[in-house]
Design a protein around this motif. Structure first.
Motif, PDB file in Angstrom:
ATOM      1  N   GLU A  39       0.877  -1.223   0.198  1.00  0.00           N
ATOM      2  CA  GLU A  39      -0.140  -0.009  -0.067  1.00  0.00           C
ATOM      3  C   GLU A  39       0.778   1.212  -0.118  1.00  0.00           C
ATOM      4  O   GLU A  39       1.784   1.363   0.900  1.00  0.00           O
ATOM      5  N   VAL A  40       0.671   2.041  -0.942  1.00  0.00           N
ATOM      6  CA  VAL A  40       1.232   3.420  -0.934  1.00  0.00           C
ATOM      7  C   VAL A  40       0.169   4.422  -1.205  1.00  0.00           C
ATOM      8  O   VAL A  40      -0.345   4.532  -1.686  1.00  0.00           O
ATOM      9  N   LEU A  51       5.301  -3.657  -6.400  1.00  0.00           N
ATOM     10  CA  LEU A  51       6.568  -3.044  -6.221  1.00  0.00           C
ATOM     11  C   LEU A  51       7.724  -4.243  -7.004  1.00  0.00           C
ATOM     12  O   LEU A  51       7.534  -5.300  -6.963  1.00  0.00           O
ATOM     13  N   PHE A  52       8.554  -3.613  -7.832  1.00  0.00           N
ATOM     14  CA  PHE A  52       9.468  -4.436  -8.518  1.00  0.00           C
ATOM     15  C   PHE A  52      10.750  -3.560  -8.190  1.00  0.00           C
ATOM     16  O   PHE A  52      10.956  -2.446  -8.696  1.00  0.00           O
ATOM     17  N   GLY A  95      11.431  -0.108   3.752  1.00  0.00           N
ATOM     18  CA  GLY A  95      12.829   0.667   3.640  1.00  0.00           C
ATOM     19  C   GLY A  95      13.365   1.064   2.222  1.00  0.00           C
ATOM     20  O   GLY A  95      13.983   2.063   1.882  1.00  0.00           O
ATOM     21  N   VAL A  96      13.189  -0.166   1.366  1.00  0.00           N
ATOM     22  CA  VAL A  96      13.749   0.164   0.123  1.00  0.00           C
ATOM     23  C   VAL A  96      12.960   1.036  -1.007  1.00  0.00           C
ATOM     24  O   VAL A  96      13.444   2.000  -1.544  1.00  0.00           O
ATOM     25  N   ILE A  97      11.642   1.038  -0.827  1.00  0.00           N
ATOM     26  CA  ILE A  97      11.041   2.271  -1.347  1.00  0.00           C
ATOM     27  C   ILE A  97      11.216   3.781  -0.925  1.00  0.00           C
ATOM     28  O   ILE A  97      11.382   4.726  -1.764  1.00  0.00           O
ATOM     29  N   ALA A  98      11.329   3.665   0.349  1.00  0.00           N
ATOM     30  CA  ALA A  98      11.677   5.027   1.086  1.00  0.00           C
ATOM     31  C   ALA A  98      13.061   5.459   0.408  1.00  0.00           C
ATOM     32  O   ALA A  98      13.334   6.677   0.371  1.00  0.00           O
ATOM     33  N   ALA A 146       4.246   7.379   4.000  1.00  0.00           N
ATOM     34  CA  ALA A 146       3.266   6.914   2.758  1.00  0.00           C
ATOM     35  C   ALA A 146       3.215   5.531   2.625  1.00  0.00           C
ATOM     36  O   ALA A 146       2.438   5.239   1.828  1.00  0.00           O
ATOM     37  N   ILE A 147       4.227   4.862   2.961  1.00  0.00           N
ATOM     38  CA  ILE A 147       4.184   3.443   2.735  1.00  0.00           C
ATOM     39  C   ILE A 147       3.911   2.561   3.762  1.00  0.00           C
ATOM     40  O   ILE A 147       4.077   2.594   4.901  1.00  0.00           O
ATOM     41  N   GLY A 148       2.737   1.957   3.310  1.00  0.00           N
ATOM     42  CA  GLY A 148       1.884   1.122   4.291  1.00  0.00           C
ATOM     43  C   GLY A 148       2.036  -0.297   4.377  1.00  0.00           C
ATOM     44  O   GLY A 148       3.196  -0.842   4.333  1.00  0.00           O
TER      45      GLY A 148
END
Length: 492
Positions: A205-206, A238-239, A257-260, A269-271
């Protein structure tokens, strides 16, 4: 779908035992159920696969799903592919189309790839199976098999740990790339690593990210990252790619953590992370797709890079090819040799598709705006022109003529909206007489005469036998060719 309970005893016998309730096993189970074949579908896990992994349904797969009765639900639950949006330093850097958009044509009613999370595709197939009276035995794993001239004895262990032997006329391995059945049957699989860099895929979730684009951070620190909105859900797929020496962490904290770290999105924002998996892209092909009474299908027979969206779709086609042949042998007395055509037809197709997906991956896959998918990935042009069931008996054909072995096109039949695909829909064989008299056909064969219109233009003059999987088996000008060909399919 619920777990198998100890009181629900696994039967001792079945016509077909299908191991694995992924897209392959479910497609096959649905097809066999509508043919009245006694099939037992078992799945080692306690539930259907929960991830979005194979999210692209190619046009040919949509045609298969129309025949199997799940297309309306698939179209209602999914959506088209969004435009790719490049990001750099928190700024939008241009959009581009990964997928070319095709206009519908009377011969191709579903011309574009359709996005649907794999878990949803599986659930819709499972719902259709239940409608047809079939079910899945969850928590039931194959632990051994023994082949005999007339059957396969499979050792199954149920959710309560109790073992049971099931005797089946045939067994189908649909249990993935690490197939227990393939190993037990002694079939080697040769392959190669497509990319030394591992990847992480997850459903997450984003908040604050628009769902109208597939978002790409091509030059993110640590490797490329993509977030694709999944239709019918609030999640994104996510990829993320990593360096060769890195083993991606699939924990929810690590995924967030990777997305951030790689995007401009704030950590808050990352759920929720619904599912995550790490893999190293590889391509592999089983040495053969049949060993006695055991058949390999889907990832058990061929493993693909995700580039090009070919894996799930090729797997569905395997099941669709095998299902009608098992039905003809088990329910209509067709000769056992009909089943030999499964490997002869599907192994060359799988080899070609593997080459396509590997080439797309190494050329940049979805991460390169210069590379777009096209007709070679839509699977409408794949056929069995050199297959053992293909007979092209006409002569002096134009170069662009439709030939035996190719996909049978759709076309309107009248002003009321009736289509050829409606004529083909179901477990039967169809005979088309285009621009000529309709000959007598055996019971159980659907026959139709076509004079003029789009259908006549698409097919050309002749007599055509349309196989239950929607390919032209026989194309001839001589009605005397029909009885012999139909007899090969168990129709007399």
């Amino acid at each position: 779908m619920r777990h198998t309970q100890p009181s629900e005893r696994i039967p001792e016998r079945a016509d077909v035992l299908i191991v694995g309730a992924g897209p392959t096993g479910l497609t096959l189970a649905v097809d066999l159920a509508r043919r009245g074949v006694d099939a037992l579908l078992v799945e080692g896990a306690g539930e259907l696969f929960p991830g979005s992994r194979g999210k692209g349904l190619q046009p040919r797969t949509l045609e298969v799903f129309e025949d199997l009765g799940v297309l309306p639900a698939v179209l209602a639950a999914g959506g088209g592919y969004p435009r790719m949006l490049n990001w750099q330093d928190g700024e939008r850097k241009g959009e581009w189309d990964l997928i070319r958009s095709n206009e519908p044509h009377p011969t191709v009613p579903h011309p574009n790839i359709w996005m649907l999370p794999q878990w949803r595709t599986q659930q819709l197939l499972a719902d259709r199976l239940a409608e047809l009276g079939g079910r899945i035995r969850f928590g039931t794993a194959l632990t051994g098999l023994e082949q005999h001239p007339d059957r396969v004895d499979a050792r199954l262990t149920g959710p309560d740990g109790t073992g049971r032997t099931v005797s089946a006329r045939y067994l189908v391995a649909a249990d993935g790339g690490r197939s227990t059945v393939r190993r037990a049957a002694g079939v080697p699989m040769a392959g190669e690593r497509v990319d030394p860099k591992p990847a992480l895929v997850a459903d997450v979730e984003v908040a604050g990210l628009d769902r109208g684009n597939w978002h790409v951070w091509q030059h993110a620190p640590g490797g490329a990252l993509l977030l694709c909105p999944l239709p019918g859900t609030t999640a994104f797929q996510l990829f993320a790619q990593f360096g060769e020496e890195v083993e991606p962490d699939t924990s929810p904290e690590a995924v967030r953590g990777v997305i951030a770290a790689r995007t401009h999105l704030p950590a808050e924002a990352i759920g929720e992370v619904h599912w995550a998996s790490a893999f190293r892209p590889r391509a592999a092909l089983a040495e053969r797709f049949r060993e006695g009474r055991v058949f390999l299908a889907g990832d058990a027979a061929h493993v693909h890079s995700p580039a090009g969206g070919q894996g799930l779709n090729t797997s569905v086609q395997d099941a669709y090819n095998l299902g009608w042949k098992l039905g003809q042998v088990l329910r209509h007395g067709a000769a056992e040799e009909l089943l030999d055509s499964y490997e002869a037809e599907r192994l060359p197709v799988a080899a070609d598709v593997l080459e396509i997906s590997t080439r797309l991956h190494r050329a940049g896959g979805v991460r390169d705006g210069r590379l777009r998918r096209g007709p070679w990935t839509e699977q409408l042009g794949l056929g069995y022109e050199d297959g053992p069931l293909t007979v092209e008996a006409r002569t002096d054909l134009p170069e662009d003529a439709l030939r035996a072995g190719e996909r049978a096109p759709d076309a309107p039949l009248d002003g009321a909206g009736t289509r050829l695909f409606e004529l083909f829909r179901g477990p039967h064989v169809t005979v088309l007489a285009v621009g000529r008299e309709l000959p007598a056909v055996p019971a159980g064969v659907r026959a139709h005469r076509v004079d003029g219109g789009v259908a006549a233009e698409a097919y050309g003059r002749g007599l055509f036998v349309v196989r239950p999987d929607g390919y032209l088996g026989l194309a001839t000008d001589d009605p005397a060719d029909l009885p012999g060909y139909l007899a090969r399919l168990g129709i007399r």
